[in-house]
Design an enzyme around this catalytic site. Structure first.
Site, mmCIF file in Angstrom:
data_model
loop_
_atom_site.group_PDB
_atom_site.id
_atom_site.type_symbol
_atom_site.label_atom_id
_atom_site.label_comp_id
_atom_site.label_asym_id
_atom_site.label_seq_id
_atom_site.Cartn_x
_atom_site.Cartn_y
_atom_site.Cartn_z
ATOM 1 N N CYS A 226 13.478 -8.160 -5.073
ATOM 2 C CA CYS A 226 12.491 -7.274 -4.748
ATOM 3 C C CYS A 226 11.133 -6.829 -4.984
ATOM 4 O O CYS A 226 11.184 -6.244 -6.280
ATOM 5 C CB CYS A 226 13.687 -5.898 -4.921
ATOM 6 N N ALA A 227 10.446 -7.830 -4.701
ATOM 7 C CA ALA A 227 9.410 -7.954 -5.555
ATOM 8 C C ALA A 227 8.267 -6.898 -5.409
ATOM 9 O O ALA A 227 7.326 -6.533 -6.469
ATOM 10 C CB ALA A 227 8.647 -9.234 -5.017
ATOM 11 N N ASP A 247 10.381 -9.942 -0.577
ATOM 12 C CA ASP A 247 10.702 -8.453 -0.338
ATOM 13 C C ASP A 247 11.139 -8.052 1.167
ATOM 14 O O ASP A 247 10.764 -8.798 2.045
ATOM 15 C CB ASP A 247 9.553 -7.632 -0.657
ATOM 16 N N ASP A 268 5.323 -18.639 -4.793
ATOM 17 C CA ASP A 268 5.570 -18.746 -3.570
ATOM 18 C C ASP A 268 6.164 -17.601 -2.884
ATOM 19 O O ASP A 268 6.735 -16.604 -3.725
ATOM 20 C CB ASP A 268 6.619 -19.936 -3.403
ATOM 21 N N ASP A 287 15.001 -5.949 -9.246
ATOM 22 C CA ASP A 287 14.575 -4.645 -9.284
ATOM 23 C C ASP A 287 14.639 -3.758 -8.018
ATOM 24 O O ASP A 287 13.839 -3.595 -7.449
ATOM 25 C CB ASP A 287 12.964 -4.529 -9.951
ATOM 26 N N CYS A 340 14.305 1.344 -12.168
ATOM 27 C CA CYS A 340 13.248 2.182 -12.862
ATOM 28 C C CYS A 340 13.820 3.791 -13.163
ATOM 29 O O CYS A 340 13.363 4.631 -12.581
ATOM 30 C CB CYS A 340 11.719 2.219 -12.339
#
Length: 386
Positions: A226-227, A247, A268, A287, A340
């Site tokens: 989940c970039a 993502d 990549d 994340d 978070c």
């Protein structure tokens, strides 16, 4: 612009926000309509708006209304500033306070005082226990500004000296070995040589600590599932990992190739359609989408947009993300699940759910970072295959 004129501008922007316009869009719209406003004016107005968003409930209570004017009156009172000194009606200042506005008294509920939605306060208390009030109070204030030092190219000490030459004062922060907290002139960072040369990136200290806790070794194949914007992917690459960033909405990663080139690392990029082409990974890091409750001082509008239904949807999304990770993990590899958030249903609750459905994994460590530690509230758990 005078201080009073800046308050008047914040009132206009808050009214736009309260009518349904996202905060950033309302700020941008105001700036386009008022091109005479300089960078310092825009920065000060932005600070007013986000201070108000962090304290929306208490400000509305102290100002006895849900308009931009009432909220700014309440915000001033909550900050110990006499509104009469800014609401003068002179020049571009807001109109003077009426007798009714001046005589207002308010008794705030506990949830109002802590700027927390009523329905959410029990969840926060169940998760944080005796730290509830201290954490919610911390989330009512501006977040510190942190930098991540690209230690493949420089050191914290060298970056400190480089930044100081441009008037930016920073000091090491104990949460992460790469973290610098900016004490003076944070708005100069984006134009500084250290930033332009890829020596630093803006990244919260707890976010950096999460990456450090993964103990990535050079050459390990790591998937950032989940970039998003790619901050953690860059941090992982700086540790020598072979990183693939993915993502579900690839547009979020559009700036990542340029940022990676600036930092001198290789990442990549994978879309959902191409992810299987990359095979399996030693570490799959997720994340996950979450309430953002640990970072509400940076994105306070998220607190007011969260509802019980939206929270339930987030929990479903997190389980969907977790369920997809084992198939991407090499035999004997590991999954790292992060949010978070400071809310246990999104954190240990989700890990426990995962482990009941995947007996071939075991949790080897977890950590909850709190805003009281200095950075954002983050949760991280490492799950290893048997």
């Amino acid at each position: 612009m005078t201080p009073s004129a800046r308050v008047a501008a914040a009132i206009e922007i808050l009214d736009d926000y309260l009518s349904g316009t996202p905060a950033e869009q309302a700020l941008t719209g105001w700036a386009r309509r008022h091109r005479f406003a300089g960078s310092k004016d825009r920065a000060a107005i932005r600070d007013h708006v986000f201070d108000a968003l962090r304290r929306l409930r208490s400000a509305a209570g102290l100002g006895a209304g849900k308009t931009g004017r009432a909220i700014m009156i309440g915000l001033m009172r909550g900050q110990g500033v006499d509104p009469d000194t800014l609401f003068t009606g002179e020049g571009h200042a807001p109109a003077p306070l009426t007798d009714q506005e001046r005589s207002l008294t308010a008794t705030l509920s506990r949830a109002e005082r802590l700027d927390c939605p009523d329905w959410l306060l029990p969840q926060v208390e169940d998760s944080l226990g005796p730290e509830t009030e201290a954490v919610l109070e911390a989330l009512r204030h501006r977040a510190p500004v942190f930098l991540r030092v690209n230690t493949t190219r420089t050191t914290r000490e060298e970056v400190q000296r480089t930044l100081a030459q441009e008037g930016i004062v920073a000091q090491p922060h104990p949460l992460a070995s790469t973290a610098l907290e900016v004490l003076e002139n944070p708005r100069k960072i984006s134009g500084s040589q250290a930033f332009l040369q890829g020596l630093v990136e803006l990244q919260d200290a707890a976010s950096q600590a999460v990456v450090e806790s993964l103990q990535v070794k050079p050459g390990q194949r790591v998937l950032d599932y989940c970039a998003g914007g790619g901050g953690k992917a860059l941090a992982l690459a700086s540790l020598g990992a072979e990183v693939v960033a993915h993502d579900i909405a690839p547009a979020r990663m559009k700036d990542l190739p340029a940022r990676a080139e600036r930092a001198g690392c290789k990442i990549d990029i994978s879309t959902p359609d191409t992810l299987r082409d990359f095979g399996s990974f030693d570490l799959v890091f997720a994340d996950a989408p979450c309430s953002g409750s640990g970072s509400w001082r940076r994105a306070p509008q998220g607190k007011w947009l969260l509802t019980p239904d939206r929270f339930a949807t987030l929990l479903e999304t997190q389980r969907m993300v977790l369920s997809q990770l084992p198939a991407l993990t090499s035999s004997g590899g590991a999954i790292a699940y992060a949010t978070c958030s400071v809310l246990q249903p999104e954190n240990r609750g989700q890990v426990d759910w995962f482990l009941t459905h995947h007996a071939d994994f075991t949790m080897v460590c977890e950590r909850q970072f709190s805003p009281l530690d200095g950075g954002d509230g983050f949760y991280i758990a490492r799950l290893e295959g048997k």
